[in-house]
Design an enzyme around this catalytic site. Structure first.
Site, PDB file in Angstrom:
ATOM      1  N   TYR A   1       0.874  -1.206   0.030  1.00 36.56           N
ATOM      2  CA  TYR A   1       0.016  -0.115   0.034  1.00 36.56           C
ATOM      3  C   TYR A   1       0.908   1.305   0.018  1.00 36.56           C
ATOM      4  O   TYR A   1       1.281   1.667   1.009  1.00 36.56           O
ATOM      5  CB  TYR A   1      -1.027   0.015   1.273  1.00 36.56           C
TER       6      TYR A   1
ATOM      7  N   HIS B   1      -4.527  -0.691  -1.952  1.00 36.48           N
ATOM      8  CA  HIS B   1      -5.757   0.631  -1.620  1.00 36.48           C
ATOM      9  C   HIS B   1      -6.904  -0.215  -2.249  1.00 36.48           C
ATOM     10  O   HIS B   1      -8.131   0.416  -2.324  1.00 36.48           O
ATOM     11  CB  HIS B   1      -5.341   1.746  -2.368  1.00 36.48           C
TER      12      HIS B   1
ATOM     13  N   HIS C   1     -13.515  -3.051   2.875  1.00 39.46           N
ATOM     14  CA  HIS C   1     -13.643  -3.398   4.168  1.00 39.46           C
ATOM     15  C   HIS C   1     -14.560  -4.594   4.427  1.00 39.46           C
ATOM     16  O   HIS C   1     -15.507  -4.488   3.604  1.00 39.46           O
ATOM     17  CB  HIS C   1     -14.098  -2.134   4.755  1.00 39.46           C
TER      18      HIS C   1
ATOM     19  N   TYR D   1      -4.056  -4.889   7.737  1.00 39.09           N
ATOM     20  CA  TYR D   1      -3.031  -3.898   7.248  1.00 39.09           C
ATOM     21  C   TYR D   1      -2.003  -4.001   8.257  1.00 39.09           C
ATOM     22  O   TYR D   1      -2.124  -4.417   9.430  1.00 39.09           O
ATOM     23  CB  TYR D   1      -3.445  -2.451   7.449  1.00 39.09           C
TER      24      TYR D   1
ATOM     25  N   TYR E   1     -11.359  -1.506   8.183  1.00 44.83           N
ATOM     26  CA  TYR E   1     -10.903  -0.128   7.840  1.00 44.83           C
ATOM     27  C   TYR E   1     -10.590   0.378   9.341  1.00 44.83           C
ATOM     28  O   TYR E   1      -9.800   1.318   9.391  1.00 44.83           O
ATOM     29  CB  TYR E   1     -11.694   0.846   7.203  1.00 44.83           C
TER      30      TYR E   1
END
Length: 362
Positions: free
Chosen positions: A248, A296, A300, A308, A338
């Site tokens: 990312y 990206h 979610h 992440y 998220y």
């Protein structure tokens, strides 16, 4: 000789067989004020024969000592269970060395000369298994030519010039066989030369349409299986729990800039650290404009299969990545949580976009 115990002034507590001059001779031990302990054989006060150091931090050093110096094959064991087996001469590392982690997986392999790494080395550089391979410099660091960064799949690589482990210029390559050695890495004929390019607030990277070679074998983008989510990220092959999925990268903005914008502008933002946010601006959302990294594109889910994490990329530096938290089948959509802070200081749900608030479990 009888076993005795005595304390040397400002020195260790000595236990074991002593000679006529009160020196350890035969089996014995020394316990130092620091908490370090040596146990083994002595010859008139000198460590001589098989013995082991147990250090205050829980690590150990074992081997055969000659006149107080480790000589021959020695083993150093860290508290986490990782272990290095190496050749010593007069207390210094001299000769082959191999380190494995607590599961027995190889972490590093090479040679030392007078305590300094020399010749060709292999060294794992992150928790996912990426490694550097090639010749080290006279100072024992990763500086020079013909050094390769090998991705965790042990197949894709970037080979070229590094300075203290930082990529200066490299081309893509592929590894032949399971044993990773820089000599077995073949340069790709279509590869262009690339250098490390840390993004800024206005520049995302040098080659926005150059796919990452690792991601190209791991994920792909297509319409999401989640209603209204647009495109999503999907596994190209079956993935085990804990595998690196995607990177990312993006432009680097301050939290102040991002916090001052509407949610509609922050759809591809992710916090890197206390100062920096990584953002893939809307103009780069389409893979026809930017596909150098694809993290990206992950959507979610409140019960995701991935998450992440911070990572280091040889071209983009410190960024974020996605890794699996459970097995993911080929063709399955990769999802992450998220983790929006959806409750403000006043207790109202103000710090998350409407779609997130409306879909979150009650």
């Amino acid at each position: 000789m009888p076993k005795t115990s005595r304390r040397v002034k400002s020195g260790p507590v000595v236990t074991g067989q002593l000679d006529s001059e009160g020196r350890l001779h035969g089996r014995g031990s020394e316990r130092f004020p620091s908490g370090d302990v040596f146990r083994g054989r002595y010859h008139h006060g000198n460590k001589h024969g098989r013995g082991s150091w147990t250090f205050a931090d829980g690590s150990m050093l074992m081997g055969v000592f000659n006149n107080d110096e480790l000589h021959g094959i020695g083993t150093y064991r860290w508290p986490d269970g990782s272990e290095m087996s190496a050749e010593y001469a007069e207390g210094q590392l001299n000769g082959p060395s191999t380190k494995v982690d607590c599961d027995g997986d190889l972490e590093s392999s090479g040679c030392y000369t007078d305590g300094v790494r020399s010749g060709r080395w292999y060294e794992v550089v992150d928790s996912y298994g990426a490694c550097l391979v090639g010749p080290v410099s006279a100072d024992g660091d990763w500086t020079g030519n013909e050094i390769a960064y090998v991705y965790p799949d042990k197949h894709n690589a970037l080979i070229g010039t590094f300075e203290d482990g930082i990529l200066q210029e490299a081309v893509e390559g592929t590894c032949a066989g399971e044993l990773v050695d820089v000599c077995s890495i073949q340069r790709r004929q279509d590869s262009v030369s690339q250098s490390m390019c840390l993004s800024t607030a206005v520049k995302i990277c040098d080659h926005p349409l150059r796919p990452d070679p690792y991601e190209s074998h791991t994920v792909f983008v297509r319409n999401s299986s989640i209603a209204g989510a647009g495109e999503g990220l999907f596994a190209k092959r079956s993935l085990s729990a804990g595998e690196l999925v995607a990177f990312y990268n993006g432009v680097r903005l301050s939290h102040e800039v991002v916090d001052g914008r509407a949610w509609s502008e922050n759809g591809n933002c992710i916090s890197l650290d206390e100062e920096t946010v990584i953002d893939v601006p809307s103009i780069f959302s389409d893979t026809s404009v930017y596909c150098a990294t694809l993290g990206h594109k992950a959507n979610h889910a409140f019960e995701p299969n991935s998450r992440y994490a911070p990572c280091y990329h040889p071209l983009y530096g410190d960024i974020k990545c996605i890794h699996t938290i459970q097995a993911v089948e080929a063709g399955e959509e990769v999802t992450v949580h998220y983790d929006y802070n959806h409750q403000s200081d006043s207790g109202a749900d103000e710090s998350a976009p409407e779609w997130y608030l409306s879909s979150k479990p009650s």
